[in-house]
Design a protein around this motif. Structure first.
Motif, PDB file in Angstrom:
ATOM      1  N   VAL A  63       0.790  -1.185   0.013  1.00  0.00           N
ATOM      2  CA  VAL A  63      -0.061   0.080  -0.125  1.00  0.00           C
ATOM      3  C   VAL A  63       0.848   1.433   0.057  1.00  0.00           C
ATOM      4  O   VAL A  63       1.738   1.416   0.861  1.00  0.00           O
ATOM      5  N   SER A  64       0.649   2.108  -0.866  1.00  0.00           N
ATOM      6  CA  SER A  64       1.387   3.311  -1.160  1.00  0.00           C
ATOM      7  C   SER A  64       0.628   4.429  -0.300  1.00  0.00           C
ATOM      8  O   SER A  64      -0.682   4.465  -0.773  1.00  0.00           O
ATOM      9  N   ARG A  65       1.077   5.219   0.165  1.00  0.00           N
ATOM     10  CA  ARG A  65       0.233   6.208   1.079  1.00  0.00           C
ATOM     11  C   ARG A  65      -0.301   7.303  -0.379  1.00  0.00           C
ATOM     12  O   ARG A  65       0.277   7.218  -1.448  1.00  0.00           O
ATOM     13  N   PRO A  66      -1.179   7.980  -0.198  1.00  0.00           N
ATOM     14  CA  PRO A  66      -1.515   9.016  -1.207  1.00  0.00           C
ATOM     15  C   PRO A  66      -0.818   9.676  -1.895  1.00  0.00           C
ATOM     16  O   PRO A  66       0.453  10.246  -1.168  1.00  0.00           O
ATOM     17  N   VAL A  67      -0.859   9.776  -2.970  1.00  0.00           N
ATOM     18  CA  VAL A  67       0.209  10.636  -4.078  1.00  0.00           C
ATOM     19  C   VAL A  67      -0.135  11.936  -3.893  1.00  0.00           C
ATOM     20  O   VAL A  67       0.037  12.772  -4.960  1.00  0.00           O
ATOM     21  N   TYR A  74       6.540   5.251  -5.806  1.00  0.00           N
ATOM     22  CA  TYR A  74       5.687   5.115  -6.361  1.00  0.00           C
ATOM     23  C   TYR A  74       5.744   5.554  -7.937  1.00  0.00           C
ATOM     24  O   TYR A  74       5.342   5.088  -8.882  1.00  0.00           O
ATOM     25  N   ASP A  75       6.364   7.035  -8.066  1.00  0.00           N
ATOM     26  CA  ASP A  75       6.629   7.480  -9.288  1.00  0.00           C
ATOM     27  C   ASP A  75       7.608   6.568 -10.142  1.00  0.00           C
ATOM     28  O   ASP A  75       7.487   6.491 -11.299  1.00  0.00           O
ATOM     29  N   ASN A  76       8.809   5.952  -9.728  1.00  0.00           N
ATOM     30  CA  ASN A  76       9.583   5.253 -10.268  1.00  0.00           C
ATOM     31  C   ASN A  76       8.960   4.150 -10.757  1.00  0.00           C
ATOM     32  O   ASN A  76       9.314   3.485 -11.724  1.00  0.00           O
ATOM     33  N   TYR A  83      10.416  -3.000  -9.737  1.00  0.00           N
ATOM     34  CA  TYR A  83      10.990  -2.505  -8.579  1.00  0.00           C
ATOM     35  C   TYR A  83      11.531  -3.868  -7.764  1.00  0.00           C
ATOM     36  O   TYR A  83      11.072  -5.038  -8.151  1.00  0.00           O
ATOM     37  N   THR A  84      12.185  -3.483  -6.560  1.00  0.00           N
ATOM     38  CA  THR A  84      12.622  -4.897  -5.905  1.00  0.00           C
ATOM     39  C   THR A  84      12.240  -4.959  -4.509  1.00  0.00           C
ATOM     40  O   THR A  84      11.902  -3.542  -3.988  1.00  0.00           O
ATOM     41  N   ILE A 153      -0.573  -1.406  -4.760  1.00  0.00           N
ATOM     42  CA  ILE A 153       0.337  -1.419  -6.021  1.00  0.00           C
ATOM     43  C   ILE A 153       0.600  -3.141  -5.957  1.00  0.00           C
ATOM     44  O   ILE A 153       1.151  -3.753  -4.968  1.00  0.00           O
ATOM     45  N   ILE A 154       0.265  -3.596  -7.238  1.00  0.00           N
ATOM     46  CA  ILE A 154       0.148  -5.164  -7.221  1.00  0.00           C
ATOM     47  C   ILE A 154       1.255  -5.422  -8.227  1.00  0.00           C
ATOM     48  O   ILE A 154       1.254  -4.744  -9.480  1.00  0.00           O
TER      49      ILE A 154
END
Ligand code: FMN
Length: 213
Positions: A63-67, A74-76, A83-84, A153-154
């Motif tokens: 879970v990403s915090r709100p953008v 998140y951006d990358n 991602y790793t 993010i899945i």
């Protein structure tokens, strides 16, 4: 037992509420997410919301915090799709925790800590050197929760690296032997102690079930 209701939550001091609610869901995993922007800037951030979503296909979510503000991880991920995920072990707790500091996208947390980037073939995103479990992920889907703006993010596991000693014959990764830590709340790191493994469970046959069938 001490009890709290929604009114109490609303009247609580902010930090108390953050600590309380973040502890209430139980122990959380401690992971470092490694990414690299298209322009080549590496990033690493501590995340405690990685969850298993399925083994076949091998899916993990976090879970990403709100953008509402810039989120480099998140951006990358959205820019590169790669991602790793690296497990935090007892030797890197302080540095792992420091990656939560809000650095500008041009400043790599790797250069501000003793964490070392490790690159493996066919993966542009950095792994964290020495992590007993390192996972290369491919971004698949994002789900934005209307309730609070957080984003699930899945991704699919594309490659999994496990330190030899902790991989058991039946596939279990013994995280305890890897000295992998868990997180209680937002700032309390804890080292789990092994108790036991238990076999697959089947329903007990009771007299009542026999009568009904
Ligand atoms: C213990 C701990 C757990 C965290 N878990 C998450 C999480 O699950 N999701 C998230 O978006 N941020 C989480 N954070 C906050 C991020 O680490 C922080 O926002 C960081 O600055 C993100 O870095 P970035 O902008 O480079 O992506 C956590 C912070 C700490 C200290």
């Amino acid at each position: 037992m001490k009890s709290f209701n929604t009114l109490d939550f609303n009247n609580m001091e902010r930090l108390y509420r953050i600590n309380l609610i973040n502890s209430a869901s139980g122990f959380k995993s401690a992971n470092l997410i490694g990414t690299k922007s298209k322009s080549g800037h590496s990033n690493v951030a501590i995340i405690s919301s990685v969850i298993h979503l399925g083994s076949d296909p091998a899916l993990l979510g976090f879970v990403s915090r709100p953008v509402s503000v810039r989120r480099n991880t998140y951006d990358n991920i959205k820019e590169t799709g790669i991602y790793t995920i690296n497990h935090v072990h007892e030797g890197i707790i302080e540095d792992a925790h420091h990656t939560s500091a809000k650095y500008d996208a041009l400043v790599s947390e790797f250069s501000m800590t003793n964490l070392k980037e490790e690159y493996k073939s066919e993966c542009d995103a950095p792994f964290v050197k020495g992590a007993p479990v390192q996972i290369k992920m491919k971004f698949l889907e994002e789900v934005k929760l209307k309730l609070n703006g957080t984003i699930m993010i899945i991704g699919e596991i594309q490659k999994l690296f496990v330190e030899y000693g902790i991989l058991k014959k039946d596939g279990l990764i013994n995280l305890t032997e890897g000295k992998v830590v868990a997180i209680n709340g937002l700032d309390h790191y804890t080292l789990p102690q092994s108790k036991k493994r238990l076999p697959y469970q089947r329903p007990k046959i009771t007299n009542q079930l026999v009568k009904e069938s």
